[in-house]
Design a protein around this motif. Structure first.
Motif, PDB file in Angstrom:
ATOM      1  N   ARG A  65       0.842  -1.197   0.000  1.00 55.62           N
ATOM      2  CA  ARG A  65       0.000   0.000   0.000  1.00 55.62           C
ATOM      3  C   ARG A  65       0.883   1.255   0.000  1.00 55.62           C
ATOM      4  N   GLY A  66       1.886   1.263   0.866  1.00 57.02           N
ATOM      5  CA  GLY A  66       2.810   2.401   0.918  1.00 57.02           C
ATOM      6  C   GLY A  66       3.637   2.518  -0.342  1.00 57.02           C
ATOM      7  N   ALA A  67       4.063   1.378  -0.880  1.00 60.79           N
ATOM      8  CA  ALA A  67       4.848   1.390  -2.117  1.00 60.79           C
ATOM      9  C   ALA A  67       4.025   1.955  -3.265  1.00 60.79           C
ATOM     10  N   ALA A  68       2.774   1.551  -3.366  1.00 58.09           N
ATOM     11  CA  ALA A  68       1.906   2.048  -4.443  1.00 58.09           C
ATOM     12  C   ALA A  68       1.717   3.556  -4.337  1.00 58.09           C
ATOM     13  N   ASP A  83       7.540   9.031 -20.480  1.00 57.34           N
ATOM     14  CA  ASP A  83       8.257   9.220 -19.217  1.00 57.34           C
ATOM     15  C   ASP A  83       7.455   8.675 -18.043  1.00 57.34           C
ATOM     16  N   ARG A  84       6.133   8.769 -18.124  1.00 56.87           N
ATOM     17  CA  ARG A  84       5.284   8.258 -17.041  1.00 56.87           C
ATOM     18  C   ARG A  84       5.439   6.740 -16.914  1.00 56.87           C
ATOM     19  N   ILE A  85       5.499   6.046 -18.038  1.00 56.69           N
ATOM     20  CA  ILE A  85       5.671   4.589 -17.994  1.00 56.69           C
ATOM     21  C   ILE A  85       7.047   4.234 -17.443  1.00 56.69           C
ATOM     22  N   VAL A  86       8.064   4.909 -17.946  1.00 56.07           N
ATOM     23  CA  VAL A  86       9.423   4.647 -17.465  1.00 56.07           C
ATOM     24  C   VAL A  86       9.511   4.953 -15.981  1.00 56.07           C
ATOM     25  N   THR A  87       8.944   6.072 -15.572  1.00 55.32           N
ATOM     26  CA  THR A  87       8.954   6.449 -14.155  1.00 55.32           C
ATOM     27  C   THR A  87       8.235   5.402 -13.316  1.00 55.32           C
ATOM     28  N   TYR A  88       7.092   4.948 -13.799  1.00 56.31           N
ATOM     29  CA  TYR A  88       6.329   3.940 -13.071  1.00 56.31           C
ATOM     30  C   TYR A  88       7.139   2.661 -12.889  1.00 56.31           C
ATOM     31  N   LEU A  89       7.680   2.154 -13.981  1.00 55.17           N
ATOM     32  CA  LEU A  89       8.426   0.898 -13.921  1.00 55.17           C
ATOM     33  C   LEU A  89       9.685   1.020 -13.065  1.00 55.17           C
ATOM     34  N   ARG A  90      10.375   2.136 -13.172  1.00 52.60           N
ATOM     35  CA  ARG A  90      11.569   2.340 -12.334  1.00 52.60           C
ATOM     36  C   ARG A  90      11.203   2.419 -10.863  1.00 52.60           C
ATOM     37  N   TYR A 117       1.028 -10.269  -2.877  1.00 51.02           N
ATOM     38  CA  TYR A 117       2.031  -9.924  -3.888  1.00 51.02           C
ATOM     39  C   TYR A 117       1.459 -10.087  -5.286  1.00 51.02           C
ATOM     40  N   GLU A 118       0.799 -11.209  -5.539  1.00 48.65           N
ATOM     41  CA  GLU A 118       0.243 -11.460  -6.871  1.00 48.65           C
ATOM     42  C   GLU A 118      -0.858 -10.467  -7.218  1.00 48.65           C
ATOM     43  N   ALA A 119      -1.676 -10.101  -6.248  1.00 49.18           N
ATOM     44  CA  ALA A 119      -2.723  -9.095  -6.495  1.00 49.18           C
ATOM     45  C   ALA A 119      -2.078  -7.758  -6.860  1.00 49.18           C
ATOM     46  N   ASN A 120      -1.000  -7.406  -6.183  1.00 48.62           N
ATOM     47  CA  ASN A 120      -0.308  -6.154  -6.487  1.00 48.62           C
ATOM     48  C   ASN A 120       0.372  -6.213  -7.849  1.00 48.62           C
ATOM     49  N   THR A 121       0.839  -7.382  -8.234  1.00 50.17           N
ATOM     50  CA  THR A 121       1.427  -7.549  -9.565  1.00 50.17           C
ATOM     51  C   THR A 121       0.363  -7.330 -10.638  1.00 50.17           C
ATOM     52  N   ARG A 122      -0.830  -7.876 -10.407  1.00 55.20           N
ATOM     53  CA  ARG A 122      -1.926  -7.662 -11.366  1.00 55.20           C
ATOM     54  C   ARG A 122      -2.307  -6.183 -11.430  1.00 55.20           C
ATOM     55  N   LEU A 123      -2.338  -5.514 -10.282  1.00 53.65           N
ATOM     56  CA  LEU A 123      -2.649  -4.077 -10.266  1.00 53.65           C
ATOM     57  C   LEU A 123      -1.584  -3.282 -11.023  1.00 53.65           C
ATOM     58  N   ALA A 124      -0.333  -3.676 -10.884  1.00 51.70           N
ATOM     59  CA  ALA A 124       0.750  -2.991 -11.598  1.00 51.70           C
ATOM     60  C   ALA A 124       0.595  -3.176 -13.101  1.00 51.70           C
ATOM     61  N   ALA A 125       0.254  -4.383 -13.518  1.00 48.68           N
ATOM     62  CA  ALA A 125       0.041  -4.628 -14.949  1.00 48.68           C
ATOM     63  C   ALA A 125      -1.129  -3.796 -15.462  1.00 48.68           C
ATOM     64  N   ASP A 126      -2.197  -3.712 -14.671  1.00 48.82           N
ATOM     65  CA  ASP A 126      -3.342  -2.884 -15.053  1.00 48.82           C
ATOM     66  C   ASP A 126      -2.935  -1.419 -15.177  1.00 48.82           C
ATOM     67  N   ARG A 127      -2.082  -0.985 -14.273  1.00 50.33           N
ATOM     68  CA  ARG A 127      -1.634   0.416 -14.298  1.00 50.33           C
ATOM     69  C   ARG A 127      -0.788   0.687 -15.534  1.00 50.33           C
ATOM     70  N   THR A 154       3.627  -8.086 -16.267  1.00 49.85           N
ATOM     71  CA  THR A 154       3.260  -8.989 -15.173  1.00 49.85           C
ATOM     72  C   THR A 154       4.213 -10.175 -15.107  1.00 49.85           C
ATOM     73  N   ALA A 155       4.496 -10.782 -16.258  1.00 45.19           N
ATOM     74  CA  ALA A 155       5.394 -11.931 -16.282  1.00 45.19           C
ATOM     75  C   ALA A 155       6.794 -11.539 -15.807  1.00 45.19           C
ATOM     76  N   THR A 156       7.234 -10.363 -16.181  1.00 41.65           N
ATOM     77  CA  THR A 156       8.557  -9.876 -15.759  1.00 41.65           C
ATOM     78  C   THR A 156       8.590  -9.669 -14.253  1.00 41.65           C
ATOM     79  N   MET A 157       7.539  -9.104 -13.696  1.00 42.14           N
ATOM     80  CA  MET A 157       7.515  -8.828 -12.261  1.00 42.14           C
ATOM     81  C   MET A 157       7.440 -10.114 -11.449  1.00 42.14           C
ATOM     82  N   GLN A 158       6.813 -11.141 -12.012  1.00 38.50           N
ATOM     83  CA  GLN A 158       6.722 -12.410 -11.276  1.00 38.50           C
ATOM     84  C   GLN A 158       8.035 -13.136 -11.334  1.00 38.50           C
TER      85      GLN A 158
END
Length: 158
Positions: A65-68, A83-90, A117-127, A154-158
């Motif tokens: 929650r804090g990380a998001a 830049d927003r995508i790069v910033t997000y992924l970094r 963790y997996e739910a947050n990974t799915r949320l990151a992919a959605d973002r 998602t696959a990369t984050m897992q």
């Protein structure tokens, strides 16, 4: 965690718990160990969660929650779609890199924590998909299959 909003003291305890667990892992800790290290009683820990496994789950939820929130602050301060995508992924990578390897290993052995963790990974992919879609709509990107790119992320984050 109880349905009531945590008190300031409970939030502080949860922050200290997250710091301890992300730095050292949690498999080898007992509730007695955690109470000693956090300078509180087991009763106080039980006010956060009913068992060690639930306590770990709450700590993982709190961490993500804090990380998001931190990641989204970085994205909000960035204007250009690419830049927003790069910033997000970094920012996501930075938050994951900060986790101690033992914590990640321990988390994989606790199903409720791994579910978080997996739910947050799915949320990151959605973002990521959302950021791509916004970039396409703004004319900054050619039309791409945002869902596919999100799945790759998602696959990369897992």
């Amino acid at each position: 965690m109880p349905t009531a909003r945590p008190t300031t003291r409970q939030t502080n305890l949860l922050e200290r718990l997250v710091a301890l667990l992300t730095a050292e892992g949690f498999a080898l800790f007992t509730l007695d160990d955690l109470a000693e290290r956090l300078h509180c009683s087991k009763t106080t820990l039980y006010q956060l969660a009913g068992s060690k496994q639930e306590l770990v789950q709450e700590a993982v939820k709190h961490y993500f929650r804090g990380a998001a929130e931190a990641v989204e602050k970085h994205v909000a301060a960035t204007a250009a779609p690419a830049d927003r995508i790069v910033t997000y992924l970094r920012a996501v990578a930075e938050r994951l890199r900060a986790l101690f390897r033992q914590f990640l290993d321990d988390m994989s052995d606790v199903a409720p924590a791994m579910d978080v963790y997996e739910a947050n990974t799915r949320l990151a992919a959605d973002r990521v998909r959302q950021l791509i879609t916004e970039g396409v709509a703004a004319g900054a990107f050619r039309d791409v299959h945002a869902a596919f790119v999100g799945e790759v992320v998602t696959a990369t984050m897992q």
